[in-house]
Design an enzyme around this catalytic site. Structure first.
Site, mmCIF file in Angstrom:
data_model
loop_
_atom_site.group_PDB
_atom_site.id
_atom_site.type_symbol
_atom_site.label_atom_id
_atom_site.label_comp_id
_atom_site.label_asym_id
_atom_site.label_seq_id
_atom_site.Cartn_x
_atom_site.Cartn_y
_atom_site.Cartn_z
ATOM 1 C CE LYS A 1 3.130 0.249 4.997
ATOM 2 N NZ LYS A 1 2.649 -0.008 3.637
ATOM 3 C CD GLU B 1 -2.722 1.068 2.557
ATOM 4 O OE1 GLU B 1 -2.663 0.103 3.344
ATOM 5 O OE2 GLU B 1 -3.379 2.094 2.765
ATOM 6 N NE ARG C 1 3.863 -7.431 10.268
ATOM 7 C CZ ARG C 1 3.282 -6.896 9.217
ATOM 8 N NH1 ARG C 1 2.574 -7.649 8.395
ATOM 9 N NH2 ARG C 1 3.368 -5.615 9.003
HETATM 10 P P1 ATP Z 1 2.938 -2.153 7.995
HETATM 11 O O1 ATP Z 1 2.057 -2.886 8.951
HETATM 12 O O2 ATP Z 1 4.367 -2.119 8.346
HETATM 13 O O3 ATP Z 1 2.409 -0.826 7.608
HETATM 14 P P2 ATP Z 1 1.723 -3.503 5.829
HETATM 15 O O4 ATP Z 1 1.590 -4.956 5.912
HETATM 16 O O5 ATP Z 1 0.532 -2.668 6.076
HETATM 17 O O6 ATP Z 1 2.937 -3.057 6.691
HETATM 18 P P3 ATP Z 1 1.810 -3.341 3.026
HETATM 19 O O7 ATP Z 1 2.232 -2.177 2.235
HETATM 20 O O8 ATP Z 1 0.384 -3.689 3.034
HETATM 21 O O9 ATP Z 1 2.327 -3.070 4.468
HETATM 22 O O10 ATP Z 1 2.687 -4.618 2.697
HETATM 23 C C1 ATP Z 1 3.092 -5.020 1.414
HETATM 24 C C2 ATP Z 1 3.551 -6.439 1.464
HETATM 25 O O11 ATP Z 1 4.663 -6.546 2.334
HETATM 26 C C3 ATP Z 1 2.470 -7.334 2.006
HETATM 27 O O12 ATP Z 1 2.428 -8.509 1.232
HETATM 28 C C4 ATP Z 1 2.905 -7.612 3.415
HETATM 29 O O13 ATP Z 1 2.449 -8.857 3.820
HETATM 30 C C5 ATP Z 1 4.419 -7.526 3.304
HETATM 31 N N1 ATP Z 1 4.996 -7.125 4.573
HETATM 32 C C6 ATP Z 1 4.752 -6.001 5.280
HETATM 33 N N2 ATP Z 1 5.425 -6.007 6.439
HETATM 34 C C7 ATP Z 1 6.134 -7.153 6.460
HETATM 35 C C8 ATP Z 1 7.035 -7.752 7.389
HETATM 36 N N3 ATP Z 1 7.332 -7.166 8.536
HETATM 37 N N4 ATP Z 1 7.571 -8.948 7.081
HETATM 38 C C9 ATP Z 1 7.285 -9.547 5.919
HETATM 39 N N5 ATP Z 1 6.459 -9.042 5.010
HETATM 40 C C10 ATP Z 1 5.875 -7.866 5.267
HETATM 41 MG MG MG Z 2 -1.247 -2.531 5.183
#
Ligand code: ATP
Ligand code: MG
Length: 753
Positions: free
Chosen positions: A268, A31, A258
């Site tokens: 984020k 995102e 994760r």
């Molecule tokens: P955050 O919670 O840090 O904002 P998010 O999951 O909302 O992260 P996205 O932009 O939706 O962030 O994530 C993009 C991709 O990266 C998704 O497939 C997510 O599963 C993966 N991802 C995000 N954070 C991690 C992590 N800590 N370890 C592994 N993969 C991750």
């Molecule tokens: Mg997200």
């Protein structure tokens, strides 16, 4: 690929084998609401890595269904991150927002099938009606609306006739489902907000659970890999695709753990807070766990990918130690970067008995790094050393300069302190020293024993630089918020001094500052007039020691302990036996201080060394290999577990002494001995490693190198003698390190005359 496969690759292989898909297609679907962090790097490495391994494709898709938080700036940061890590997405960057019209058509399909309805309960009522884990939910009265009414309402929602929250579109599944996510999940909600790409065209936006599976399907994704928290969403993923009865093949979702790292925040939202509240200088602040931050700090893509590889892919969440990430960058840079000298806190030393000036030849790389290159170190009577490297009242175990104890200036001479000059407040302002003319590094015949070598710079030619010392951003393992920030995570030193070659020759952008750690020329603020270096990581893990000492230690003491470990890198004084060995090694065998120190202190090393020495009497060469290569092997092993013997090491050294092989090839042979336990002579023979000492073989190679580098030949002839090392290096490289280095030196010198 077939060895040590992770569970995702196992699934992919099975699917390809079974002919379920003709090609594997994955996607990385962030995102665009913040800069990507090291957790995203893991996801990038998995998705792009799998596509790469199986000749498939990986899409980069901006999952931009939330109009209020998204920004093109983040889109750019995401693209940068993927490219910097060395991956390529298939075709153009994709956007869920491009699929809004299609998603809308699919929603109408679901309504027509009686599988979706517009609900007009309030948000609170919806929550209440959903029930609990132990109690089934109740369906809304609006669930009975006719297809026509639902289509009509959805159209008007889209056109902006209703306020936010007035209606939602829901799937009609099962209000009693054990998986609460399946209790008529929301598919669309009203949002009167400007979207950074679609502008004001839409007043409804799809929910993740609805948009994601269909976007995957639209793009022909085969394996939709996400993190564990989406496990319960998988039922909706399947329901939407199956209910619509889409033309196969369809994608399936798989979840992995994760990445979490201690001393780090990874959400984020929390990172945005650090940026917005100015706790850091921006998303690319070198302390941030963002890819932009790690990159500006000086991390290499290789080190990050290697880290992702090391932590593996698991199905259970766990916390990774940040020391492992730090290890990966140290490990990567150790074999790559030049070693140079920097003095962070300068103390002037005047060498009273030195007249004139000279240039000392100093290799950029230590013996065990297979790279060539050297620079000249200007030397004269006024130099600076690290203030910490002198002690008037040394504590036990202090190995550097004191009024009674001499020290070696790295690559130069041994100096002794003659007089300490102080200002009116008792602060030391200068040391008057004497040097020992016969102690020059590389040709030391002085017989003086010292216990360490320190970095220094010549006063007249040193360059002033800014050094930014970064440390971990948080002080505790599981930081909650800004209250856990490390107040000492950044220390700026404005007037550090470096040797001139670092700026004038720029042998690299990353360096090891001897005894301080690894540093990077800041890609944003660095100029030749005002150079800025970022500390990437120290030479060893100073936090580990601290943690082992126990977390109960009061903070200031902890800091002091840490500082000592970092700057000292020294251990307790020697016992009598060790001291006797040390004296013998330095005085009789003429080994240098560092090597003697290593051998004297570790009994199994000294025994190994002496056993080899009994077979072939070449103390310096044997000691070097034992104190470095053998010591490395014996760190985790016992002598009985080694595949090679002291006799074989003696034999190896004998071949170096007899110029059958070069030092460099010897290292290669040694690695082979570690693995196979084969005799060195056999390895040299079977692999054709015999040193080339035949000028008729070497001369044509030199001609070739000169022909390929006419500019450098010109420059050399015009007076840039520093290029000599370049030519020698190229020739050695061309022979795979087999040419006799002395001979190459002589022949290159002849040719360039
Ligand atoms: P955050 O919670 O840090 O904002 P998010 O999951 O909302 O992260 P996205 O932009 O939706 O962030 O994530 C993009 C991709 O990266 C998704 O497939 C997510 O599963 C993966 N991802 C995000 N954070 C991690 C992590 N800590 N370890 C592994 N993969 C991750
Ligand atoms: Mg997200």
């Amino acid at each position: 690929m077939s060895e040590n496969k992770d569970f995702l690759r196992t699934i992919v292989e099975e699917d390809l084998h079974a002919g379920k898909y003709s090609e594997v297609v994955t996607r990385f679907p962030p995102e665009p609401n913040g800069f990507p962090h090291i957790g995203h790097a893991k996801s990038i490495a998995i998705n792009f890595g799998i596509a790469q391994d199986y000749n498939g494709r990986c899409n980069l898709r901006m999952d931009d269904t939330n109009p209020t938080t998204e920004d093109t700036r983040y889109v750019e940061a995401l693209k940068d991150a993927v490219e910097w890590l060395g991956f390529h997405w298939d075709g153009d960057v994709r956007y869920t927002s491009d699929y809004f019209p299609k998603l809308y058509e699919y929603a109408k399909e679901l309504i027509k099938m009686g599988k979706a309805y517009v609900d007009s309960l309030t948000e609170e009522e919806i929550r209440e009606y959903r029930g609990t884990v132990t109690q089934p939910g109740r369906r809304s009265v609006y669930a009975d609306r006719s297809v026509e009414e639902n289509l009509n309402l959805l159209e008007r929602m889209k056109e902006g006739e209703f306020k936010d929250g007035e209606h939602v579109l829901r799937a009609k599944i099962d209000m009693g489902a054990a998986n609460m996510k399946m209790r008529d999940p929301l598919l669309y909600r009203i949002r009167h907000a400007h979207h950074y790409r679609t502008g004001d065209a839409w007043h409804i936006y799809p929910m993740y659970d609805y948009g994601h599976c269909l976007s995957d399907y639209i793009e022909g994704v085969t394996h939709s890999i996400c993190t564990l928290e989406f496990e319960n969403n998988r039922d909706i993923y399947d329901w939407v695709l199956d209910t619509l009865g889409l033309k196969p093949p369809r994608p399936y979702q798989y979840e992995f753990a994760r990445l979490g790292i201690n001393y780090t925040v990874m959400s984020k939202r929390k990172l945005l807070e650090l940026v917005n509240e100015k706790y850091v200088s921006g998303w690319d602040d070198p302390r941030m766990p963002t890819i932009a931050g790690l990159r500006r700090r000086g991390y290499t893509p290789e080190s990050i990918l290697n880290f992702c590889h090391q932590i593996g892919i698991a199905k259970a969440n766990s916390m990774v130690d940040v020391a492992q990430l730090e290890f990966c960058i140290r490990d990567d840079l150790n074999t790559k970067v030049p070693r140079v000298m920097c003095v962070l806190d300068p103390l002037k030393v005047t060498i009273e008995n030195y007249e004139g000036s000279e240039e000392l030849d100093a290799s950029y790389y230590p013996e065990d790094v297979p790279k060539e290159g050297s620079r000249k170190l200007p030397f004269s009577r006024e130099i600076y050393i690290e203030r910490d490297d002198f002690s008037e009242n040394p504590p036990a175990g202090f190995y550097r300069l004191t009024p009674e104890q001499s020290v070696r200036l790295k690559h130069a001479y041994i100096i002794s302190c003659k007089e300490v000059i102080k200002d009116g407040f008792g602060n030391i302002t200068e040391i008057i020293a004497t040097y020992h003319p016969t102690s020059k590094s590389g040709s030391d015949t002085s017989g003086i024993k010292v216990k360490s070598a320190i970095q220094w710079v010549e006063a007249a030619t040193a360059k002033t630089v800014e050094v930014r010392l970064y440390d971990r951003l948080y002080t505790c393992e599981a930081p909650e918020g800004v209250e856990d920030l490390n107040p000492d995570s950044l220390k700026i030193i404005k007037n550090a001094l470096v040797e001139p070659a670092l700026i004038t020759e720029k042998p690299d952008v990353r360096f090891q500052f001897e005894r301080h750690g690894y540093f990077y020329s800041d890609p944003v603020d660095y100029t030749d007039e005002a150079p800025v270096f970022n500390k990437i990581v120290g030479l060893k893990d100073s936090w580990n020691k601290k943690a082992k000492e126990g977390d109960v230690v009061a903070k200031p003491e902890r800091k002091a302990a840490e500082k000592k470990v970092q700057i000292d890198g020294e251990v307790a004084p020697m016992n009598e036996v060790e001291q006797a060995r040390f004296d013998k090694y330095t005085n009789q065998l003429k080994l240098n201080g560092e090597v003697s120190n290593t051998l004297a202190r570790v009994e199994k090393l000294s025994l190994f060394f002496e056993a080899a020495l009994a077979v072939h009497n070449s103390p310096i060469a044997i000691a070097n290999i034992v104190a470095n290569e053998v010591a490395r092997e014996l760190k985790e092993k016992e002598v009985s577990e080694l595949k090679f013997t002291p006799e074989q090491i003696a034999e190896l050294v004998k071949m170096i002494d007899e110029e059958i092989i070069s030092n460099k090839i010897a290292k290669q042979v040694f690695e082979e001995m570690v693995q196979s336990g084969e005799n060195p002579a056999v390895i040299v023979e079977t692999q054709g490693l015999v040193q080339i000492s035949d000028s008729s073989v070497i001369l044509p190679i030199i001609d070739d190198v000169m022909a390929k580098n006419p500019d450098n030949v010109e420059k050399y002839k015009a007076g840039n003698t520093k290029l000599f090392g370049f030519f020698v290096g190229q020739v050695l490289k061309a022979t795979g390190g087999k040419a006799n280095p002395q001979m190459v030196n002589d022949l290159v010198a002849q040719k360039l005359q």
